[in-house]
Motif scaffolding. Structure first.
Motif, mmCIF file in Angstrom:
data_model
loop_
_atom_site.group_PDB
_atom_site.id
_atom_site.type_symbol
_atom_site.label_atom_id
_atom_site.label_comp_id
_atom_site.label_asym_id
_atom_site.label_seq_id
_atom_site.Cartn_x
_atom_site.Cartn_y
_atom_site.Cartn_z
ATOM 1 N N UNK A 57 0.826 -1.206 0.000
ATOM 2 C CA UNK A 57 0.000 0.000 0.000
ATOM 3 C C UNK A 57 0.863 1.259 0.000
ATOM 4 N N UNK A 58 1.973 1.219 0.716
ATOM 5 C CA UNK A 58 2.866 2.376 0.762
ATOM 6 C C UNK A 58 3.474 2.652 -0.614
ATOM 7 N N UNK A 59 3.867 1.603 -1.326
ATOM 8 C CA UNK A 59 4.427 1.781 -2.665
ATOM 9 C C UNK A 59 3.382 2.340 -3.625
ATOM 10 N N UNK A 60 2.156 1.829 -3.537
ATOM 11 C CA UNK A 60 1.091 2.345 -4.405
ATOM 12 C C UNK A 60 0.820 3.820 -4.110
ATOM 13 N N UNK A 61 0.884 4.198 -2.854
ATOM 14 C CA UNK A 61 0.662 5.595 -2.500
ATOM 15 C C UNK A 61 1.728 6.488 -3.126
ATOM 16 N N UNK A 62 2.972 6.041 -3.121
ATOM 17 C CA UNK A 62 4.042 6.833 -3.722
ATOM 18 C C UNK A 62 3.840 6.991 -5.222
#
Length: 500
Positions: A105-110
């Motif tokens: 989820x953190x990578x998708x947010x970036x």
């Protein structure tokens, strides 16, 4: 943001304190904070790695004075026997359970948010870590120097604990195009609770310095000659290795830059690249409006690149060069150029130019692009020593719809719509006519039988009344004569009487 690593709870505490500081400053009308919030959208993410409860160690709860500098930093012994979210950035490491979904989820947010700048707060050492881009102008190095100057050199530590380092920061910038500044605010990754107020007060000024970077730079709009937004335009600052996209709604852009003189290049497909100089003043966002004009036509005669030999692995080889353009002489980017015999396909660049190395021989070239008819050409490539063969493709717009010419399609769809309306009207009239048949009125179904009024009824199949009223019954004994009564009937009567 804070807690990219579960073993860095100091980042969570300072991030929350910073958010509270901004909220309170906005409520009392602090000029610096109002300027920041009026020009910036700030996302506060106190915790990235949610596995804090899984770490183990000694957690003393003794309180100290808190508001004064500790005579000696006493760090809690905190370790983790699992891979944390921060380890996911460099790839190759897998985590289990909930942490895997958090890292994803953190990578998708970036990737989706496309942040202009990420401020990561951690402990474990002092100073600040920033991406080294290798560009002529190290923008984020300037920001790092301003942070250290405000922090008066930063925290001086004798050790560096595990956390965000140069490798992870470079991965952020390389894979997600996101610059991350990591502020190391404490020598401990997990200091005593009583030391946090002092760490917060010591970190406030340099953190606010980073936030003020958002109030200095350039912003503007990119439009065409008719003032329509150019949503696919890109903006590049000479000296930086990063290209900035405009918004997909109003073609707006905003670039954070320190004070100085800058040269911008604004470009878009089919339009001439525009270069302009901008002066950036401290504490201001310089506004520019860029107007792009249609690009000039392709001039093959003056293009010296077409005559240059193709080079593969340092060796000159034979091949084919050329352009792909439309009938208005505008370049067509991303066109597919296929050499059928070699089963090789290349794409034309933004200027419609392409080049493909092939050995001498006879070839069939197929060129296709979205919205255009395919074109095929046959040509021969001579010996390696000569210049490459130049082949220009002019594609024609494909105006057909469903395989039909546009005019035929419009006529056909008009006929279909007319027939549909006609059938709908006939069905409506037929249904309405059928609803008129019945012995009872339509209102009778909605009335109470106790209030039924027979005067409202209509008898559709009633007989007309005779002109003269009927004064006698339709059947009478006088209508029959004695001769009509047979003897058999009399015998039956006699027999019945005799039996009685």
């Amino acid at each position: 943001m804070g807690n990219l690593y579960a073993t860095q709870p100091i980042g969570r505490e300072i991030t929350i304190d910073l958010a509270r500081h901004l909220i309170h400053g906005h409520s009392i009308g602090d000029p610096q904070i109002l300027t920041i919030l009026n020009n910036t959208v700030i996302h506060v993410i106190p915790v990235i790695d949610t596995a804090f409860e899984q770490i183990w160690g000694d957690y003393p709860k003794e309180l100290t004075t808190g508001w004064k500098k500790p005579t000696l930093y006493t760090c809690n012994n905190i370790t983790a026997d699992f891979k944390q979210v921060g380890d996911q950035i460099i790839g190759g490491v897998r985590v289990n359970g909930g942490l895997k979904s958090v890292a994803t989820a953190f990578k998708h947010m970036l990737m989706e948010e496309k942040f202009d700048l990420v401020l990561n707060i951690e402990g474990g050492s002092g100073g600040i870590i920033y991406p080294k881009t290798g560009a002529k102008f190290e923008l984020y190095g300037v920001y790092a120097e301003a942070y250290l100057k405000s922090a008066k050199g930063g925290v001086q530590c004798e050790r560096n604990l595990k956390g965000t380092d140069d490798e992870i920061t470079s991965a952020f910038y390389r894979e997600y195009n996101v610059p991350v500044l990591t502020a190391k605010v404490s020598c401990c990754d997990y200091p005593f609770v009583g030391d946090i107020p002092y760490i917060w007060r010591q970190s406030l000024a340099p953190l606010m310095t980073v936030l003020t970077f958002t109030t200095t730079g350039v912003q503007g709009f990119v439009q065409d000659e008719k003032m329509a937004p150019m949503r696919n335009a890109t903006v590049k600052v000479n000296g930086l290795d990063r290209t900035f996209d405009v918004t997909k709604t109003s073609a707006h852009f905003k670039i954070m830059l320190p004070p100085g003189q800058y040269t911008f290049e604004v470009s878009c497909h089919y339009y001439t690249t525009t270069t302009l100089g901008v002066t950036v003043v401290q504490g201001q966002l310089s506004f520019v409006r860029v107007i792009l004009t249609k690009s000039t036509t392709i001039n093959v005669e003056t293009d010296t690149e077409l005559t240059k030999p193709l080079v593969v692995d340092g060796a000159v080889t034979s091949g084919i060069r050329g352009y792909v353009k439309d009938n208005l002489n505008h370049p067509i980017p991303a066109a597919l150029v296929t050499v059928v015999e070699q089963n090789v396909t290349v794409l034309s660049d933004d200027n419609g130019k392409y080049g493909v190395p092939v050995p001498p021989g006879t070839y069939t070239l197929e060129v296709s692009a979205s919205g255009y008819h395919k074109e095929i050409k046959y040509m021969s490539v001579d010996d390696v020593s000569v210049n490459p063969q130049i082949v220009i493709f002019t594609l024609v717009k494909n105006t057909s719809v469903w395989g039909m010419p546009r005019l035929v399609f419009v006529i056909f769809m008009g006929f279909v719509c007319f027939m549909g309306l006609g059938l709908g009207l006939l069905c409506y009239l037929g249904c309405r006519k059928r609803s008129e048949y019945g012995l009872l009125s339509q209102n009778a179904f909605y009335e109470d039988f106790r209030d039924f009024d027979e005067s409202k009824e209509k008898e559709l199949f009633s007989r007309p009344l005779p002109e003269k009223p009927v004064t006698r019954p339709y059947f009478d004994d006088d209508d029959f004569s004695d001769a009509d009564v047979s003897s058999d009937d009399e015998d039956d009567i006699v027999l019945l009487q005799s039996k009685q």
